[in-house]
Design a protein around this motif. Structure first.
Motif, PDB file in Angstrom:
ATOM      1  N   SER A  59      54.825  46.445  57.065  1.00 12.98           N
ATOM      2  CA  SER A  59      56.053  46.628  57.846  1.00 12.98           C
ATOM      3  C   SER A  59      57.225  46.613  56.867  1.00 12.98           C
ATOM      4  CB  SER A  59      56.201  45.502  58.875  1.00 12.98           C
ATOM      5  OG  SER A  59      57.441  45.614  59.553  1.00 12.98           O
ATOM      6  N   GLY A  60      57.726  47.796  56.556  1.00 13.12           N
ATOM      7  CA  GLY A  60      58.728  47.919  55.509  1.00 13.12           C
ATOM      8  C   GLY A  60      58.061  48.047  54.150  1.00 13.12           C
ATOM      9  N   ARG A  61      58.851  48.387  53.162  1.00 15.21           N
ATOM     10  CA  ARG A  61      58.315  48.575  51.809  1.00 15.21           C
ATOM     11  C   ARG A  61      58.312  47.233  51.079  1.00 15.21           C
ATOM     12  NH1 ARG A  61      57.220  53.444  50.113  1.00 15.21           N
ATOM     13  NH2 ARG A  61      57.374  52.742  47.938  1.00 15.21           N
ATOM     14  N   LYS A  62      57.322  46.409  51.424  1.00 11.29           N
ATOM     15  CA  LYS A  62      57.222  45.070  50.843  1.00 11.29           C
ATOM     16  C   LYS A  62      56.545  45.127  49.479  1.00 11.29           C
ATOM     17  CE  LYS A  62      57.170  42.778  55.349  1.00 11.29           C
ATOM     18  NZ  LYS A  62      56.389  41.975  56.307  1.00 11.29           N
ATOM     19  N   ASP A  63      56.590  43.975  48.770  1.00  6.00           N
ATOM     20  CA  ASP A  63      56.127  43.948  47.390  1.00  6.00           C
ATOM     21  C   ASP A  63      54.659  44.330  47.230  1.00  6.00           C
ATOM     22  OD1 ASP A  63      58.601  43.300  46.436  1.00  6.00           O
ATOM     23  OD2 ASP A  63      58.166  41.196  46.046  1.00  6.00           O
ATOM     24  N   ALA A  64      53.772  43.862  48.138  1.00  4.71           N
ATOM     25  CA  ALA A  64      52.351  44.194  47.979  1.00  4.71           C
ATOM     26  C   ALA A  64      52.156  45.704  47.941  1.00  4.71           C
ATOM     27  CB  ALA A  64      51.527  43.576  49.104  1.00  4.71           C
ATOM     28  N   MET A  65      52.870  46.415  48.796  1.00  4.49           N
ATOM     29  CA  MET A  65      52.752  47.866  48.846  1.00  4.49           C
ATOM     30  C   MET A  65      53.365  48.516  47.607  1.00  4.49           C
ATOM     31  SD  MET A  65      54.257  50.595  51.608  1.00  4.49           S
ATOM     32  CE  MET A  65      55.886  50.641  50.907  1.00  4.49           C
ATOM     33  N   THR A  66      54.589  48.137  47.261  1.00  3.64           N
ATOM     34  CA  THR A  66      55.249  48.770  46.125  1.00  3.64           C
ATOM     35  C   THR A  66      54.558  48.413  44.810  1.00  3.64           C
ATOM     36  OG1 THR A  66      56.877  46.966  45.975  1.00  3.64           O
ATOM     37  CG2 THR A  66      57.464  48.879  47.317  1.00  3.64           C
ATOM     38  N   PHE A  67      54.038  47.188  44.696  1.00  4.53           N
ATOM     39  CA  PHE A  67      53.312  46.806  43.492  1.00  4.53           C
ATOM     40  C   PHE A  67      52.005  47.599  43.385  1.00  4.53           C
ATOM     41  CE2 PHE A  67      55.010  42.326  42.262  1.00  4.53           C
ATOM     42  CZ  PHE A  67      56.315  42.764  42.417  1.00  4.53           C
ATOM     43  N   ALA A  68      51.310  47.774  44.519  1.00  5.24           N
ATOM     44  CA  ALA A  68      50.072  48.551  44.523  1.00  5.24           C
ATOM     45  C   ALA A  68      50.344  49.992  44.091  1.00  5.24           C
ATOM     46  CB  ALA A  68      49.427  48.526  45.903  1.00  5.24           C
ATOM     47  N   GLU A  69      51.458  50.542  44.544  1.00  4.46           N
ATOM     48  CA  GLU A  69      51.819  51.910  44.161  1.00  4.46           C
ATOM     49  C   GLU A  69      52.161  51.981  42.673  1.00  4.46           C
ATOM     50  OE1 GLU A  69      53.759  53.456  48.393  1.00  4.46           O
ATOM     51  OE2 GLU A  69      55.038  52.569  46.844  1.00  4.46           O
ATOM     52  N   GLU A  70      52.959  51.029  42.193  1.00  3.64           N
ATOM     53  CA  GLU A  70      53.383  51.036  40.787  1.00  3.64           C
ATOM     54  C   GLU A  70      52.204  50.819  39.848  1.00  3.64           C
ATOM     55  OE1 GLU A  70      56.572  48.453  39.701  1.00  3.64           O
ATOM     56  OE2 GLU A  70      57.779  48.975  41.456  1.00  3.64           O
ATOM     57  N   GLY A  71      51.391  49.817  40.164  1.00 10.32           N
ATOM     58  CA  GLY A  71      50.268  49.477  39.299  1.00 10.32           C
ATOM     59  C   GLY A  71      49.028  50.292  39.562  1.00 10.32           C
ATOM     60  N   GLY A  72      48.966  50.932  40.728  1.00  4.98           N
ATOM     61  CA  GLY A  72      47.822  51.764  41.074  1.00  4.98           C
ATOM     62  C   GLY A  72      46.581  50.988  41.473  1.00  4.98           C
TER      63      GLY A  72
END
Length: 203
Positions: A59-72
Motif C-alpha cells: 500500500s504505497g511505495r514503501k521501503d520493502a517494495m522500493t528496496f526490492a526494485e533497487e536491489g533486484g
C-alpha cells in the motif's frame, strides 16, 4: 445482508475478514546502498510453480517494495507464533536506514543466493529475484495506490528440525496467518488433513 461501498451497513469493511486467513510475507530487502528493510505483508502468496513465484502487495511505495526494485532481490521469511511480537514490531514506520532487525531484536543471517539477509530466528525463508512491480490501477482510472511485487524463487532455507521423511512439517512451525481487523490465526499440526484430487484434475 449485502455490503458495498455505497450501502455499507457494517461498522467496518468485512473484506479482510472474509479473504482470510492469509499467509504473511515477512519481507527483507536491500537497496543499492546496502540498507536493509524488514516488514510484514498480509497480501502475500505463491502465484506460480515451475518456476516458483511469489507476490506481495504494498500500500504505497514503501521501503520493502522500493528496496526490492533497487536491489533486484528480496526474501520472504516465515512469521511464526513464537515470533509474533517481533513480526509486529517490524511493522512500525521507522526512518529509512533504521534497522527493523535491531528494533525487533532479530538476527540478520546471510542468504545463500541473494544479498538481503534472512531472519535467523525464522524456521524458513524463501529467497527471490525481483521480476516486476505491477501498479493496481482502480476501475475508475485513478492513480494506483497499491502495487503488486512479483519475485521468482531462487533458493529456500528450511530448519532441518521441521523436515521429516523428506517432507516439510509446516504446522509444526506454527506459522501465523492474518485475519480481519486486528486478528491473527495460527496453523497447528492437528488441523492438517489431506484430500486426493479426482482423476484428471492434475497433481
Amino acid at each position: 445482508m449485502h455490503y458495498d461501498s455505497e450501502t455499507r451497513g457494517l461498522p467496518h469493511n468485512p473484506f479482510k475478514a472474509l479473504v482470510a486467513p492469509r499467509p504473511i510475507g515477512w519481507i527483507s530487502a536491500m537497496n543499492r546502498a546496502g540498507q536493509v528493510n524488514l516488514a510484514p505483508y498480509s497480501y502475500f502468496n505463491a502465484v506460480a510453480a515451475d518456476p516458483d513465484m511469489v507476490m506481495f502487495s504494498s500500500s504505497g511505495r514503501k521501503d520493502a517494495m522500493t528496496f526490492a526494485e533497487e536491489g533486484g532481490e528480496f526474501v520472504c521469511n516465515l512469521a511464526t507464533f513464537a515470533l509474533r511480537d517481533a513480526m509486529n514490531a517490524t511493522s512500525a514506520p521507522l526512518p529509512r536506514g533504521q534497522s527493523e532487525f535491531e528494533v525487533a531484536g532479530l538476527t540478520p543471517v546471510p542468504s545463500r543466493k541473494v544479498r538481503p539477509p534472512r531472519v535467523g530466528e525464522s524456521p524458513a525463508a524463501i529467497e527471490c529475484k525481483w521480476v516486476r512491480t505491477v501498479p493496481l490501477t482502480p476501475l475508475d482510472g485513478g492513480d494506483a495506490t497499491h502495487f503488486l511485487v512479483i519475485g521468482q524463487v531462487v533458493s529456500i532455507y528450511i530448519d532441518d528440525a521441521f523436515i521429516k521423511d523428506g517432507l516439510v512439517e509446516t504446522g509444526a512451525m506454527r506459522p501465523i496467518l492474518r485475519g480481519g481487523y486486528f486478528d491473527y490465526f495460527t496453523a497447528e499440526p492437528e488441523t492438517r488433513f489431506s484430500l486426493k484430487r479426482p482423476k484428471g484434475a492434475g497433481q
